[in-house]
Design a protein around this motif. Structure first.
Motif, PDB file in Angstrom:
ATOM      1  N   LYS A 267      37.025  41.962  50.816  1.00 26.00           N
ATOM      2  CA  LYS A 267      38.230  41.851  49.995  1.00 26.00           C
ATOM      3  C   LYS A 267      39.387  41.278  50.813  1.00 26.00           C
ATOM      4  CE  LYS A 267      41.389  44.596  47.122  1.00 26.00           C
ATOM      5  NZ  LYS A 267      41.697  45.942  46.565  1.00 26.00           N
ATOM      6  N   GLN A 270      37.821  37.538  51.972  1.00 31.01           N
ATOM      7  CA  GLN A 270      37.318  36.626  50.941  1.00 31.01           C
ATOM      8  C   GLN A 270      37.729  37.107  49.554  1.00 31.01           C
ATOM      9  OE1 GLN A 270      33.061  35.605  51.601  1.00 31.01           O
ATOM     10  NE2 GLN A 270      33.188  36.830  53.457  1.00 31.01           N
ATOM     11  N   ARG A 272      39.237  35.900  47.057  1.00 32.98           N
ATOM     12  CA  ARG A 272      39.085  35.038  45.888  1.00 32.98           C
ATOM     13  C   ARG A 272      37.647  34.946  45.385  1.00 32.98           C
ATOM     14  NH1 ARG A 272      42.932  29.785  47.341  1.00 32.98           N
ATOM     15  NH2 ARG A 272      44.911  30.929  47.522  1.00 32.98           N
ATOM     16  N   LYS A 273      36.716  35.457  46.160  1.00 28.64           N
ATOM     17  CA  LYS A 273      35.307  35.379  45.758  1.00 28.64           C
ATOM     18  C   LYS A 273      35.016  36.328  44.594  1.00 28.64           C
ATOM     19  CE  LYS A 273      32.378  33.613  49.403  1.00 28.64           C
ATOM     20  NZ  LYS A 273      31.140  33.849  50.151  1.00 28.64           N
ATOM     21  N   GLN A 274      34.094  35.890  43.743  1.00 26.13           N
ATOM     22  CA  GLN A 274      33.634  36.760  42.673  1.00 26.13           C
ATOM     23  C   GLN A 274      32.869  37.944  43.261  1.00 26.13           C
ATOM     24  OE1 GLN A 274      33.991  36.526  39.167  1.00 26.13           O
ATOM     25  NE2 GLN A 274      35.571  35.037  39.780  1.00 26.13           N
ATOM     26  N   LEU A 275      33.077  39.094  42.683  1.00 21.16           N
ATOM     27  CA  LEU A 275      32.392  40.293  43.164  1.00 21.16           C
ATOM     28  C   LEU A 275      30.871  40.113  43.097  1.00 21.16           C
ATOM     29  CD1 LEU A 275      32.829  43.127  44.244  1.00 21.16           C
ATOM     30  CD2 LEU A 275      32.971  43.956  41.888  1.00 21.16           C
ATOM     31  N   SER A 277      29.249  37.394  43.587  1.00 22.73           N
ATOM     32  CA  SER A 277      28.831  36.542  44.709  1.00 22.73           C
ATOM     33  C   SER A 277      28.691  37.356  45.983  1.00 22.73           C
ATOM     34  CB  SER A 277      29.838  35.411  44.918  1.00 22.73           C
ATOM     35  OG  SER A 277      29.910  34.585  43.788  1.00 22.73           O
ATOM     36  N   SER A 298      32.322  42.174  37.136  1.00 16.29           N
ATOM     37  CA  SER A 298      33.047  40.929  36.884  1.00 16.29           C
ATOM     38  C   SER A 298      34.330  40.900  37.706  1.00 16.29           C
ATOM     39  CB  SER A 298      33.377  40.787  35.391  1.00 16.29           C
ATOM     40  OG  SER A 298      34.237  41.848  34.981  1.00 16.29           O
ATOM     41  N   GLY A 299      34.944  39.719  37.777  1.00 14.20           N
ATOM     42  CA  GLY A 299      36.211  39.567  38.477  1.00 14.20           C
ATOM     43  C   GLY A 299      36.039  39.261  39.948  1.00 14.20           C
ATOM     44  N   THR A 300      37.174  38.920  40.574  1.00 10.89           N
ATOM     45  CA  THR A 300      37.165  38.646  42.014  1.00 10.89           C
ATOM     46  C   THR A 300      37.367  39.933  42.804  1.00 10.89           C
ATOM     47  OG1 THR A 300      39.559  38.311  42.139  1.00 10.89           O
ATOM     48  CG2 THR A 300      38.198  36.389  41.551  1.00 10.89           C
ATOM     49  N   LEU A 301      37.104  39.845  44.087  1.00  8.51           N
ATOM     50  CA  LEU A 301      37.327  41.008  44.945  1.00  8.51           C
ATOM     51  C   LEU A 301      38.792  41.425  44.938  1.00  8.51           C
ATOM     52  CD1 LEU A 301      35.093  40.320  48.062  1.00  8.51           C
ATOM     53  CD2 LEU A 301      35.095  42.404  46.706  1.00  8.51           C
ATOM     54  N   ASP A 303      40.818  41.352  42.641  1.00 12.04           N
ATOM     55  CA  ASP A 303      41.175  42.047  41.402  1.00 12.04           C
ATOM     56  C   ASP A 303      40.754  43.518  41.400  1.00 12.04           C
ATOM     57  OD1 ASP A 303      42.172  39.697  40.343  1.00 12.04           O
ATOM     58  OD2 ASP A 303      40.261  39.140  39.412  1.00 12.04           O
TER      59      ASP A 303
END
Length: 394
Positions: A267, A270, A272-275, A277, A298-301, A303
């Motif tokens: 977090k 990275q 901006r990465k999707q969780l 991913s 769902s969502g990015t880290l 978030d």
């Protein structure tokens, strides 16, 4: 047709007993070749013992019963026998010893030892009945189309359990034991894959990863393998011996990592990465995709609040699943339970209430973990009975 000893079953335990029983010994088996379970074990290379075999690796209603035989004929004794026959072997993992070339070398070794001991082997033989007349056991058999009656001073039950019926496994040993007054415990398939509702893991078939699996308070850290029917691999085979219907299995998908610390680190670095991913970086891709849908990730880290990451971490460390059943005796490596140890001598394997009757190997309520332990029990119990029978003649 009189023998000092008749052994029913030319498997690991039966042949081991024949090697040490002495006198005029006959081994009977329905199969066309001896040691069929030895031949197919370990992918054809036979996991013949374990360097770390000890009583704690065995399951029984009497956990002390196996101690005497295992201590008097242990893994080092069998390893020495293997070495004397020039069989090369290797340790695969966790003390598991396998033949370098073929499991058939172990069978050949046992046959040679039986020949040197003067034991007779008779295959393709069906046992029709067993009875006792005074001090003698009478065994009615059919061999090559001819029926005949044999008699012996000693009778050894070494026909194993119910596992892998396509190889001829039956409950014969249990039936004969009850006939002679011995009790049996509940029997179940053991070291067997667990099944789930149809198609639950079909898209994960072939996916494997190291896990910690827990059921009934027992934990094993081994590999897990997804199949079209459910879960297999060493972790599940081990757990199956302790699992019962209606009980959950807890799986730690990252046994060698701290998931929460890992997620928090990602977090920060990275965000901006999707969780989903990040999950794919930690787990096999197919499993990560499956869990993303299953857990509605769902969502990015960036978030994710720490509470959400903690929840995901807890799920990864403690994924709760409830199997519906096992694959049964069809694929089970061994049978859990069997002839009760209460009626047997732990020193000799002889029935306390029926002198001259011996029970060895898988037929007894002694079941080893995965990893060569059940073969070691076969060697140890077969040796103990053979030695006891031999001493009778002194």
């Amino acid at each position: 047709m009189h023998y000092d000893t008749i052994i029913l079953g030319a498997g690991a335990a039966g042949m081991m007993c024949a090697i040490h029983a002495g006198g005029r010994t006959l081994v009977l088996d329905h199969a066309k070749a001896p040691g069929e379970k030895i031949r197919i074990s370990g992918g054809g290379r036979c996991n013949f013992t374990n360097l770390y075999a000890e009583p704690r690796n065995f399951i029984s209603q009497n956990p002390h019963f196996c101690k005497s035989a295992l201590s008097r004929y242990n893994q080092w004794d069998f390893i020495d026998l293997v070495a004397r026959h020039g069989i090369s072997y290797h340790e695969k993992s966790r003390g598991q010893l396998f033949c370098d070339i073929s499991a058939k070398e172990i069978i050949t070794m046992l046959i040679k030892e039986m020949d040197m001991a003067g034991a007779e082997l008779r295959l393709r033989t069906k046992v029709h009945s067993v009875s006792r007349d005074g001090l003698l056991f009478k065994v009615e058999i059919e061999s090559h189309g001819k029926r005949m009656q044999l008699q012996a001073n000693n009778l050894v039950l070494a026909t194993g359990g119910k596992s892998i019926p396509k190889m001829g496994a039956t409950g014969l040993a249990y039936d004969l034991a009850r006939q002679f007054g011995l009790n049996t415990t509940e029997t179940r398939p053991a070291l067997v894959p667990l099944t789930f509702s149809e198609g639950q893991f079909k898209h994960l078939t072939g996916t494997s990863l190291p896990v910690c699996a827990t059921a009934n308070g027992v934990t094993f850290e081994e590999a897990l393998l997804f199949t079209h029917r459910g879960l297999s691999g060493p972790a599940m085979l081990q757990i199956s011996s302790f699992w019962r219907e209606g009980i959950d299995v807890a799986i730690n998908l990252l046994p060698n990592a701290d998931p929460l610390a890992t997620l928090k680190s990602h977090k920060v670095n990275q965000g901006r990465k999707q969780l989903s991913s990040v999950l794919a970086q930690l787990l096999p891709s197919k499993l990560a995709e499956f869990l993303t849908q299953e857990w509605k990730i769902s969502g990015t880290l960036a978030d994710q609040p720490d509470t959400s990451l903690r929840g995901l971490s807890d799920r990864m460390s403690n994924w709760i699943l409830r199997p519906t059943a096992t694959e049964g005796y069809r694929t089970a490596e061994v049978t859990l339970g069997g002839i009760s140890t209460d009626g047997l001598s732990s020193q000799t394997m002889e029935a306390k209430s029926c002198p001259g009757l011996y029970v060895i190997g898988e037929a007894i309520d002694v079941t080893g973990w995965l990893g060569g332990y059940n073969f070691q029990w076969a060697w140890s119990s077969g040796w103990a009975a053979g030695q006891a029978i031999s001493r009778k003649k002194i």
